[in-house]
Design an enzyme around this catalytic site. Structure first.
Site, PDB file in Angstrom:
ATOM      1  CG  LEU A   1      -2.178   0.802   1.263  1.00 53.38           C
ATOM      2  CD1 LEU A   1      -3.102   0.320   0.166  1.00 53.38           C
ATOM      3  CD2 LEU A   1      -2.856   0.677   2.621  1.00 53.38           C
ATOM      4  CG  ASP A   2       0.852   4.194  -3.228  1.00 50.90           C
ATOM      5  OD1 ASP A   2       1.618   3.306  -3.612  1.00 50.90           O
ATOM      6  OD2 ASP A   2       0.138   4.869  -4.003  1.00 50.90           O
ATOM      7  NE  ARG A   3       6.503   8.139   2.246  1.00 46.94           N
ATOM      8  CZ  ARG A   3       6.343   9.354   2.775  1.00 46.94           C
ATOM      9  NH1 ARG A   3       6.177   9.489   4.086  1.00 46.94           N
ATOM     10  NH2 ARG A   3       6.355  10.426   2.015  1.00 46.94           N
ATOM     11  CG  LEU A   4       2.148   9.830   0.551  1.00 48.31           C
ATOM     12  CD1 LEU A   4       2.022  10.925  -0.498  1.00 48.31           C
ATOM     13  CD2 LEU A   4       2.702  10.398   1.854  1.00 48.31           C
ATOM     14  CB  THR A   5      -2.653   4.899   0.650  1.00 52.52           C
ATOM     15  OG1 THR A   5      -2.502   5.622  -0.566  1.00 52.52           O
ATOM     16  CG2 THR A   5      -4.077   4.373   0.746  1.00 52.52           C
TER      17      THR A   5
END
Length: 348
Positions: free
Chosen positions: A145-149
């Site tokens: 999962l993306d770091r920002l998500t």
């Protein structure tokens, strides 16, 4: 077909949840000693660094004993070492455990925490943190999962079973639902399925839509809207898994996700440790049939999106806010067809 012989297990324990680096000496080459090869292989570390590592006994063989710098070069030999880890600002948000059994761990990841070690994010990752906190050195990630998500991430306990769980995502046998907060547009007819071709080039931060056969499909629904803030809460169901797919598709619809540093424009980097105004994207639901036990799993994140639950607090934070429109300011609408990329980015 001959099966490759698996490498021997690492003689070094993990450090801060991170495995030792394993290097296998090539089958042939001009090197006469292990030092000569590693000095060339690790040349980016700088002059004298490898020599210092040999002097300190950092490099070890399969027996766990330090490898001498003048040890003869042996084709196929394995060498392990721990690299110096970058200094990282701790991500000050809890990593919640949603489910755990003998085969899997499902975690509810906060914003700003990377899933697996990559680049400058190594110990401050969900994988490293869970290995330490749960004392499961063999824990691995079934997907990223993306770091920002924020939201749900699946990890596997047994390395031999990891491929079965990774296959669920590769074969699109996982039901995933996301939520996002973005501007509300009364003229945007929803629900709708967005289909486009997304291209993510290596070394380029933002992905883009291009002409061609669609490779990205997202169902977009409006769950609720708040006229006082001009915001909508959206349910997103991806049918594919292209990089930044949900962010690209909402941006193409003219409603980019709040707090997004890449869409519609790439913003300047923020200092390490700036955790203000996170991307308002959440992996809310995760469902699948367990390929090992046959059990039906349905998980739901308990997190909330701050711009929806407390917009004034979220908006009052100074710093990068992604691209959003103040409630008193109208925005010029893009004239590109719905679901298509803007023909002239930055022109509207």
């Amino acid at each position: 077909m001959r099966r490759r012989t698996p490498p021997p297990p690492s003689p070094l324990p993990q450090r801060d949840g991170i495995d030792a680096v394993r290097v296998r000496l090539p089958a042939d080459g001009p090197w006469s000693t292990v030092r000569e090869y590693l000095t060339e292989r690790l040349s980016a570390a700088g002059a004298g660094v490898v020599d210092g590592m040999f002097d300190a006994g950092v490099f070890v063989g399969a027996d766990g004993r330090p490898v001498a710098g003048d040890a003869p070069y042996e084709p196929g030999m394995f060498v392990w070492f721990h690299r110096e880890l970058p200094a990282e600002v701790p991500v000050p948000f809890p990593l919640e455990i949603v489910y755990r059994d003998a085969h899997i761990v499902v975690a509810d990841k906060p914003h700003f925490l990377a899933t697996t070690p990559r680049g400058g994010h190594v110990t401050q990752t969900a994988l490293a943190r869970l290995r330490r906190e749960l004392d499961i050195p063999a824990l691995g990630a079934a997907h990223r999962l993306d770091r920002l998500t924020a939201g749900l991430v699946l990890f596997t306990v047994r390395p031999g079973e990891r491929g079965a769980y990774q296959g669920l995502f590769a074969d699109r046998r996982v039901h995933k639902v996301y939520e996002a907060v973005a501007p509300y547009d009364a003229a945007l007819a929803l629900p709708r399925t967005v289909r486009s071709r997304i291209l993510k080039e290596r070394g380029v931060l933002a992905a883009r839509e291009v002409a061609g056969e669609p490779n990205a499909v997202t169902l977009v629904e409006l769950l609720a809207h708040r006229p006082e803030h001009g915001l909508g809460r959206y349910r997103l169901v991806p049918g594919t898994g292209q990089t930044h797919q949900l962010r690209v598709h909402l941006n193409a619809l003219g409603v980019p996700i709040l707090g997004d540093p890449l869409y519609p424009e790439v913003a300047a980097p923020v200092p390490a440790g700036d955790f203000r105004r996170p991307l308002q994207l959440l992996a809310r639901e995760l469902g699948f049939t367990d390929p090992v036990t046959g059990r039906e799993h349905r998980f739901r994140s308990g997190r909330s999106l701050g711009a929806w639950t407390a917009y004034e607090d979220w908006a009052a934070r100074e710093g990068r806010a992604g691209r959003q429109w103040p409630r008193h300011q109208s925005r010029k609408r893009c004239q590109a067809p719905r679901g298509r990329g803007c023909p002239a980015p930055g022109a509207c």
